[in-house]
Enzyme design. Structure first.
Site, PDB file in Angstrom:
ATOM      1  N   ASP A  15       0.868  -1.168   0.000  1.00  0.00           N
ATOM      2  CA  ASP A  15       0.000   0.000   0.000  1.00  0.00           C
ATOM      3  C   ASP A  15       0.914   1.229   0.000  1.00  0.00           C
ATOM      4  OD1 ASP A  15      -2.396   1.662   0.521  1.00  0.00           O
ATOM      5  OD2 ASP A  15      -1.466   1.903   2.495  1.00  0.00           O
ATOM      6  N   ASP A  17      -0.100   5.357   0.692  1.00  0.00           N
ATOM      7  CA  ASP A  17      -0.285   6.392   1.710  1.00  0.00           C
ATOM      8  C   ASP A  17      -0.516   5.754   3.073  1.00  0.00           C
ATOM      9  OD1 ASP A  17      -0.470   8.925   2.774  1.00  0.00           O
ATOM     10  OD2 ASP A  17      -1.890   9.635   1.283  1.00  0.00           O
TER      11      ASP A  17
END
Length: 334
Positions: A15, A17
Site C-alpha cells: 500500500d 499512503d
C-alpha cells in the site's frame, strides 16, 4: 535457521499512503525496506486504490519521495477495473467512463472503446475518482446503468486525504449513482480481491505478501484475495482498532513499520499469537495482562492481545503489574 517474511514470500504488494509515505513525506525506513526486498530477489508492487493517476504519475511521485519505482511496478484500481471489463466484454465494446483521462486510457488499452456520453450501444460503465466529475457525468452514467449496462467501480473509498483534510472520494460519487439507479457496482479496488490479484499476477508471485496500514481496505483485501498480510502502525491502524477487528480484516503479521523487512526477524515473532514475556487470561469479558519477563516486548504484547481478543469476547483490558500497566498505557489500552 531463522525464517523471515522474505524467505516465505516471493513478492510484496505495498500500500502507499500511510505505509510508504504520508502525502509528500516519506515514512522513515520505507525506501530502504523496499530496496532490500529487491536485493533479496523479491518482486515489488505498489498497489493503490487511486484511479485518478496513471502508473507513470504514481511512480514519479514515489521517486520524488525517495523510493525507486518503475511504472510497471504500479498497480492501480483503474487497471484492475479495466481488466475486469476485458474479461467480461468482447473486443471493441463501448464503455462509458466516469473519471480521469488516465482511466479512459486504461479502458482503451484493453481493446475497448471509451465514451463520455450515453448511447444505447454502451455495454458497461466504469467509475473512478476525478475532481472534475459533475452532475452531467453522473447523469450519463445513470442512463446507461438504468438501461442495463454493467457497472464497475474502481473503489468505494468515501473520502480521500488532502492537505486541507478529508475530501469526498469515489465512494461518495458511487453512492449518488447507487441512489439514482438502485443498482450495485462490481468493485475492482480494495477491499475487494481484483486489484491485489492483478498486482500479484503481474509480479509472477506464488506467495504474495500484502503490506498496509488500513484493516478495512489493505488487510480486508488480502483476506478476500487469499493472501497473507502484514499490518504496519505508520498509518491509521491502532491497537484498539486491531483488537476489535472483524474476521475478514485480521492480519497475519504485525510490525511497527517497514524496517522489519530489513532485519532478520523470524516469522514466528511477527505472527499474531502468544508471545514470550506475557501472560493474558480472560475472565468474563476482561483480559488481564501479566508480565512474565522484564524484557517483554510491547509489540509482542499487542500480537498476544490480538490473538486473545480474536478468539474470546474481550471488552476491556487491565494490568496485573507495573510493567504490564506501562505497556498497555503505551497502546492507550487499560
Amino acid at each position: 535457521m531463522t525464517e523471515t517474511l522474505l524467505d516465505r514470500h516471493d513478492a510484496v504488494l505495498f500500500d502507499l499512503d500511510g505505509t510508504v509515505y504520508h502525502g509528500t513525506r516519506p515514512i522513515p525506513g520505507a525506501a530502504e525496506a523496499i530496496a532490500h526486498v529487491r536485493e533479496r530477489g523479491g518482486n515489488v508492487r505498489f498497489v493503490t486504490n487511486n484511479a485518478a493517476k496513471s502508473p507513470e504519475a504514481v511512480a514519479e511521485h514515489l521517486v520524488r519521495v525517495g523510493v525507486a519505482a518503475q511504472p510497471a511496478e504500479v498497480s492501480t484500481s483503474a487497471q484492475a477495473a479495466a481488466a475486469l471489463l476485458r474479461e467480461r466484454l468482447p473486443a471493441g465494446a463501448v464503455v462509458l467512463v466516469v473519471g480521469t483521462a488516465s482511466l479512459e486510457a486504461e479502458v482503451r488499452s484493453v481493446g475497448l472503446r471509451p465514451t463520455r456520453q450515453y448511447d444505447p450501444e454502451i455495454s458497461a460503465v466504469v467509475q473512478g475518482h476525478s475532481p472534475d466529475t459533475c452532475w452531467s457525468d453522473l447523469a450519463e452514467a445513470c442512463l446507461a446503468v438504468r438501461a442495463g449496462a454493467w457497472w464497475v467501480a474502481c473503489n468505494l473509498d468515501t473520502t480521500l486525504p488532502a492537505e486541507r483534510g478529508q475530501l469526498p472520494g469515489n465512494g461518495s460519487m458511487v453512492a449518488a449513482l447507487r441512489a439514482a439507479t438502485d443498482c450495485e457496482p462490481v468493485v475492482a479496488g480494495k477491499p475487494e480481491a481484483p486489484l491485489l490479484r492483478t498486482a500479484a499476477r503481474s509480479s509472477g508471485a506464488t506467495s504474495a505478501l500484502v503490506v498496509g496500514d488500513r484493516l478495512d481496505t489493505d488487510i480486508a483485501g488480502a483476506v478476500a484475495a487469499g493472501y497473507r498480510s502484514l499490518v504496519v502502525l505508520t498509518g491509521v491502524a491502532t491497537a484498539q482498532r486491531l483488537l476489535a477487528a472483524e474476521p475478514g480484516e485480521r492480519p497475519d503479521y504485525l510490525a511497527a513499520d517497514l524496517t522489519v523487512l530489513t532485519r532478520e526477524v523470524s516469522v514466528a515473532e511477527l505472527e499474531i499469537g502468544p508471545q514470550p514475556g506475557w501472560r493474558v487470561t480472560v475472565e468474563g469479558a476482561v483480559a488481564t495482562v501479566e508480565n512474565t519477563a522484564a524484557d517483554g516486548d510491547r509489540l509482542g504484547l499487542l500480537r498476544h492481545l490480538c490473538h486473545v481478543a480474536w478468539s474470546s469476547p474481550v471488552s476491556s483490558v487491565r494490568a496485573a503489574d507495573p510493567l504490564a500497566e506501562k505497556a498497555l498505557a503505551s497502546w492507550d489500552l487499560g
